[in-house]
Design an enzyme around this catalytic site. Sequence first.
Site, PDB file in Angstrom:
ATOM      1  N   ARG A 171       0.787  -1.284  -0.070  1.00  0.00           N
ATOM      2  CA  ARG A 171      -0.152  -0.033   0.098  1.00  0.00           C
ATOM      3  C   ARG A 171       1.030   1.275   0.163  1.00  0.00           C
ATOM      4  NH1 ARG A 171      -2.401  -3.420  -1.474  1.00  0.00           N
ATOM      5  NH2 ARG A 171      -4.165  -4.445  -0.572  1.00  0.00           N
ATOM      6  N   SER A 223     -11.529  -1.115   3.020  1.00  0.00           N
ATOM      7  CA  SER A 223     -10.829  -1.367   4.424  1.00  0.00           C
ATOM      8  C   SER A 223     -10.175  -0.041   4.928  1.00  0.00           C
ATOM      9  CB  SER A 223      -9.695  -2.395   4.150  1.00  0.00           C
ATOM     10  OG  SER A 223     -10.009  -3.569   3.664  1.00  0.00           O
ATOM     11  N   GLU A 293      -5.422   2.885   6.215  1.00  0.00           N
ATOM     12  CA  GLU A 293      -5.102   2.748   5.013  1.00  0.00           C
ATOM     13  C   GLU A 293      -5.635   3.906   4.156  1.00  0.00           C
ATOM     14  OE1 GLU A 293      -5.880  -0.992   3.143  1.00  0.00           O
ATOM     15  OE2 GLU A 293      -6.646   0.141   1.478  1.00  0.00           O
TER      16      GLU A 293
HETATM   17  C1  LIG Z   1     -16.154  -1.028  -1.270  1.00  0.00           C
HETATM   18  C2  LIG Z   1     -14.368  -0.987  -1.783  1.00  0.00           C
HETATM   19  C3  LIG Z   1     -13.569  -1.738  -1.799  1.00  0.00           C
HETATM   20  C4  LIG Z   1     -12.288  -1.452  -2.007  1.00  0.00           C
HETATM   21  N1  LIG Z   1     -11.464  -2.484  -2.184  1.00  0.00           N
HETATM   22  C5  LIG Z   1     -10.212  -2.455  -2.375  1.00  0.00           C
HETATM   23  C6  LIG Z   1      -9.197  -3.239  -2.432  1.00  0.00           C
HETATM   24  O1  LIG Z   1      -9.496  -4.718  -2.805  1.00  0.00           O
HETATM   25  N2  LIG Z   1      -7.992  -3.189  -2.535  1.00  0.00           N
HETATM   26  C7  LIG Z   1      -7.322  -1.873  -2.574  1.00  0.00           C
HETATM   27  O2  LIG Z   1      -6.153  -1.622  -2.657  1.00  0.00           O
HETATM   28  N3  LIG Z   1      -8.415  -0.908  -2.446  1.00  0.00           N
HETATM   29  C8  LIG Z   1      -9.503  -0.859  -2.218  1.00  0.00           C
HETATM   30  N4  LIG Z   1     -10.535   0.053  -1.993  1.00  0.00           N
HETATM   31  C9  LIG Z   1      -9.926   1.302  -1.776  1.00  0.00           C
HETATM   32  C10 LIG Z   1      -9.636   2.265  -3.186  1.00  0.00           C
HETATM   33  O3  LIG Z   1     -10.744   2.022  -4.045  1.00  0.00           O
HETATM   34  C11 LIG Z   1      -8.299   2.178  -3.673  1.00  0.00           C
HETATM   35  O4  LIG Z   1      -7.403   2.571  -2.779  1.00  0.00           O
HETATM   36  C12 LIG Z   1      -8.292   3.125  -4.950  1.00  0.00           C
HETATM   37  O5  LIG Z   1      -7.037   2.863  -5.674  1.00  0.00           O
HETATM   38  C13 LIG Z   1      -8.366   4.430  -4.659  1.00  0.00           C
HETATM   39  O6  LIG Z   1      -8.687   5.259  -5.853  1.00  0.00           O
HETATM   40  P1  LIG Z   1      -9.192   6.529  -5.923  1.00  0.00           P
HETATM   41  O7  LIG Z   1      -9.065   6.851  -7.447  1.00  0.00           O
HETATM   42  O8  LIG Z   1     -10.713   6.372  -5.285  1.00  0.00           O
HETATM   43  O9  LIG Z   1      -8.206   7.556  -5.035  1.00  0.00           O
HETATM   44  P2  LIG Z   1      -8.808   8.848  -4.173  1.00  0.00           P
HETATM   45  O10 LIG Z   1      -9.507   8.120  -3.017  1.00  0.00           O
HETATM   46  O11 LIG Z   1      -9.439   9.699  -4.871  1.00  0.00           O
HETATM   47  O12 LIG Z   1      -7.616   9.240  -3.599  1.00  0.00           O
HETATM   48  C14 LIG Z   1      -6.697   8.309  -2.538  1.00  0.00           C
HETATM   49  C15 LIG Z   1      -5.193   8.971  -2.737  1.00  0.00           C
HETATM   50  O13 LIG Z   1      -4.665   8.736  -3.870  1.00  0.00           O
HETATM   51  C16 LIG Z   1      -4.319  10.173  -4.330  1.00  0.00           C
HETATM   52  N5  LIG Z   1      -4.191  10.148  -5.619  1.00  0.00           N
HETATM   53  C17 LIG Z   1      -5.599   9.953  -6.511  1.00  0.00           C
HETATM   54  N6  LIG Z   1      -5.324  10.285  -7.720  1.00  0.00           N
HETATM   55  C18 LIG Z   1      -3.918  10.474  -8.053  1.00  0.00           C
HETATM   56  C19 LIG Z   1      -3.024  10.834  -9.068  1.00  0.00           C
HETATM   57  N7  LIG Z   1      -3.417  10.806 -10.322  1.00  0.00           N
HETATM   58  N8  LIG Z   1      -1.660  11.105  -8.630  1.00  0.00           N
HETATM   59  C20 LIG Z   1      -1.289  11.185  -7.375  1.00  0.00           C
HETATM   60  N9  LIG Z   1      -2.012  10.927  -6.398  1.00  0.00           N
HETATM   61  C21 LIG Z   1      -3.224  10.385  -6.814  1.00  0.00           C
HETATM   62  C22 LIG Z   1      -5.152  11.179  -3.576  1.00  0.00           C
HETATM   63  O14 LIG Z   1      -4.269  12.335  -3.488  1.00  0.00           O
HETATM   64  C23 LIG Z   1      -5.390  10.545  -2.387  1.00  0.00           C
HETATM   65  O15 LIG Z   1      -4.271  10.722  -1.323  1.00  0.00           O
HETATM   66  C24 LIG Z   1     -11.889  -0.180  -1.891  1.00  0.00           C
HETATM   67  C25 LIG Z   1     -12.780   0.897  -1.528  1.00  0.00           C
HETATM   68  C26 LIG Z   1     -13.969   0.629  -1.460  1.00  0.00           C
HETATM   69  C27 LIG Z   1     -15.017   1.645  -1.534  1.00  0.00           C
END
Ligand SMILES: Cc1cc2nc3c(=O)[nH]c(=O)nc-3n(C[C@H](O)[C@H](O)[C@H](O)COP(=O)(O)OP(=O)(O)OC[C@H]3O[C@@H](n4cnc5c(N)ncnc54)[C@H](O)[C@@H]3O)c2cc1C
Length: 310
Positions: A171, A223, A293
């Site tokens: 992560r 999570s 996380e």
């Molecule tokens: C139901 C559910 C299930 C999930 N299952 C998983 C799983 O199995 N495994 C897992 O790892 N995660 C899981 N997640 C968490 C999440 O979906 C992941 O971490 C995902 O990768 C986050 O992407 P996001 O675009 O939503 O990021 P955001 O929530 O928008 O941002 C998260 C972080 O990433 C940074 N960020 C976003 N885009 C960029 C970019 N282009 N450049 C630099 N930094 C950036 C942001 O500044 C922030 O700090 C889950 C979430 C939910 C709601």
Amino acid sequence: MKFEIGLEKLNIEFSKDKLLKDFTTFKIGGKARYIVFPKNIDELIKIIQLAKENGISWRIVGNCSNVLVSDKGFDGAIITTTKMDFFKTEKNLIEAECGCMISQVARKACENGLKGLEFAVGIPGTVGGAVYMNAGAYDGEIKDVFECAEVLDENLNILKLGKSDMRFSYRYSRLKEEKLILLKATFRLQYAGEEDVPPIEKANEYNQRRRKKQPLQYPSAGSIFKRPPGNFAGKLIEDAGLKGYRVGNASISEKHAGFIVNLGDALAEDVRKLIYHTQKTVYEKFGVLLEPEIEFIGEFETPLFEIPIK
Ligand SMILES: Cc1cc2nc3c(=O)[nH]c(=O)nc-3n(C[C@H](O)[C@H](O)[C@H](O)COP(=O)(O)OP(=O)(O)OC[C@H]3O[C@@H](n4cnc5c(N)ncnc54)[C@H](O)[C@@H]3O)c2cc1C
């Protein structure tokens, strides 16, 4: 040039004083002074330049599926990448802009008989968010398929980074450390052989497992805590007797103790209090400090738990 006037002149889409709860998968979060939607790298760079010129703080987000936004919101510009969503496949390589949903990229790869991203079909985030935190599930991680990327540094220079430059670990990626913005990433996948389970079947099976185990009917951010070495956060929380524990309308999920769910209009402070209580209880019972996380946006009154100094 003033921030707003600049955006208007450049024809860049934005909104003012909108509630972030309408954008987060947690359905929590106060107003952002601006939410800005760049359509391409050029617009993204211009938005950051304008923000810098005007002393406006900014934060890049993708699908807001791994963030808790303060009830007070964010006094600055939330730059949302979801309109930067072009991707293409060439043989076994996929190049995707930061705002593509990783689930869509992964599904396309699976449908094309490419293996390596099956784990990501159920992850509701963007490519940028997934690379930033080296997202993973079911023994797969972004780092396993990551080939290279273009990123923007703090001085707005575009850099090309290979896998070894990214310092991926659980992560974690270098993007976290250096405030680099992922612009686009290339993933190298493998062709599935005849002896392999077809990738799309594997992906569908993972999604079935998710539906069985995860409280997907409620808003959440997935999570809440990282997996502590040699253990599972959900198991420790359940063993501490916290399943179903509530603060306001935020609750440790009855179905999966690693999730905090929003049962309806929960506040960000409710979630923070629940995080604090969970960290403290698990630490006092098992001596393990659970680390969030999820990422936090804005200011919070409730602190995170810290191990008391003796
Ligand atoms: C139901 C559910 C299930 C999930 N299952 C998983 C799983 O199995 N495994 C897992 O790892 N995660 C899981 N997640 C968490 C999440 O979906 C992941 O971490 C995902 O990768 C986050 O992407 P996001 O675009 O939503 O990021 P955001 O929530 O928008 O941002 C998260 C972080 O990433 C940074 N960020 C976003 N885009 C960029 C970019 N282009 N450049 C630099 N930094 C950036 C942001 O500044 C922030 O700090 C889950 C979430 C939910 C709601």
